[in-house]
Design an enzyme around this catalytic site. Structure first.
Site, mmCIF file in Angstrom:
data_model
loop_
_atom_site.group_PDB
_atom_site.id
_atom_site.type_symbol
_atom_site.label_atom_id
_atom_site.label_comp_id
_atom_site.label_asym_id
_atom_site.label_seq_id
_atom_site.Cartn_x
_atom_site.Cartn_y
_atom_site.Cartn_z
ATOM 1 C CB ALA A 132 -0.929 -0.003 1.208
ATOM 2 C CG ASN A 199 1.164 -6.926 5.332
ATOM 3 O OD1 ASN A 199 1.925 -7.507 6.095
ATOM 4 N ND2 ASN A 199 0.244 -7.551 4.651
ATOM 5 C CG HIS A 229 -0.372 3.537 4.668
ATOM 6 N ND1 HIS A 229 -0.546 2.828 5.839
ATOM 7 C CD2 HIS A 229 -1.216 2.989 3.771
ATOM 8 C CE1 HIS A 229 -1.466 1.887 5.648
ATOM 9 N NE2 HIS A 229 -1.882 1.969 4.401
#
Length: 279
Positions: A132, A199, A229
């Site tokens: 991601a 992750n 993120h």
């Protein structure tokens, strides 16, 4: 000759990889096997594919003993940290390349060391999609000069709900109405508490200065629908920030859709016979 693929996990990521192969969006690639311990998910995916895989399994021992498995070149784990830690070493030992989506599995030192030793003893490959977030290449390039890495992951209540972190905490995530930091710690503890949500911290840890030194902050924000993120890196010759704002997968709010696309692109790169882009 086509690369024959087996997919472990028929959830959001596994389904989209299978659909991309089925739609012939990945040249030189054939889906041979799908596996999931959840028979309902397994049968649903099988029925939705136009080009049916040769075999389906919900029992791992039956999978690895099958004739179709003997011809598989690449096994993709798209299930969970537990699945990665349970199956991947065995698959590498049996001479298959693997792609691991649940990169958080590497926060367990025993698993990490086992796979590194297997790679040293064989000519097999382990592929880890960037997931991601981007920037793994630049982090890897400067890893010997990094002073500090901090990851800030911000998600909605829905995306974080059900994480193991809350099992022994007096936190009802449904009652949080304002932006709030709910976790600060290293990547090891972040992955233990939020195995389906962070992750990227595993990938950044592997590319950079390791799980113990990589700091993670997890924020819940009821007012957002996207997964956000941020990676902040300080290194000897400067600093840089990487920020990505992703829509979650329609099938699984814990997974950013970019993570799915990253897996598909990683597979496309494995199967490509021509131009290779990036380090």
């Amino acid at each position: 000759m086509d690369i024959k693929v087996a997919i472990i996990g028929c959830g959001a990521i596994g389904r989209e990889i299978a659909f991309s192969i089925d739609a012939q969006k990945i040249p030189n690639c054939k889906l041979s096997i799908i596996f999931d311990i959840d028979i309902q998910k397994l049968e649903l995916l099988y029925n939705e594919l136009n080009n049916k895989p040769s075999s389906t399994f919900n029992n791992f021992n039956e999978l690895v003993l099958s004739n179709d498995y003997q011809n598989v070149n690449l096994v993709i784990e798209a299930a969970s940290v537990k699945a990665a830690q349970t199956y991947m070493a065995t698959i590498l030992e049996q001479g298959k390349d693997v792609m691991i989506m649940s990169i958080g599995a590497f926060s367990d030192p025993a698993f990490y060391e086992t796979l590194i030793q297997l790679l040293a003893d064989t000519d097999r490959n382990v592929f880890l999609p960037s997931g991601a977030i981007g920037g793994a290449d630049i982090i890897r390039s400067v890893k010997d000069y990094i002073d500090d890495v901090t990851i800030v992951t911000t998600k909605s209540n829905k995306s974080l709900k059900g994480a193991p972190y809350f099992y022994n905490k007096d936190i009802d995530i449904d009652t949080i109405k304002e932006r709030k930091v709910i976790f600060e710690g290293n990547a090891i503890d972040a992955i233990k508490g939020f195995p389906s949500n962070v992750n990227i911290s595993a990938l950044v840890s592997l590319a950079g200065i390791g799980f113990e030194k990589t700091r993670v902050k997890i924020v819940v924000d009821p007012k957002i629908i996207n997964n956000q993120h941020e990676i902040h890196v300080k290194w000897k010759f400067g600093c840089f920030q990487i920020k990505v704002d992703n829509m979650p997968s329609p099938d699984n709010p814990k997974t950013s859709y970019l993570a799915i696309l990253s897996a598909i692109e990683c597979l496309r790169g494995i199967c490509a016979k021509n131009l290779k882009i990036g380090s």
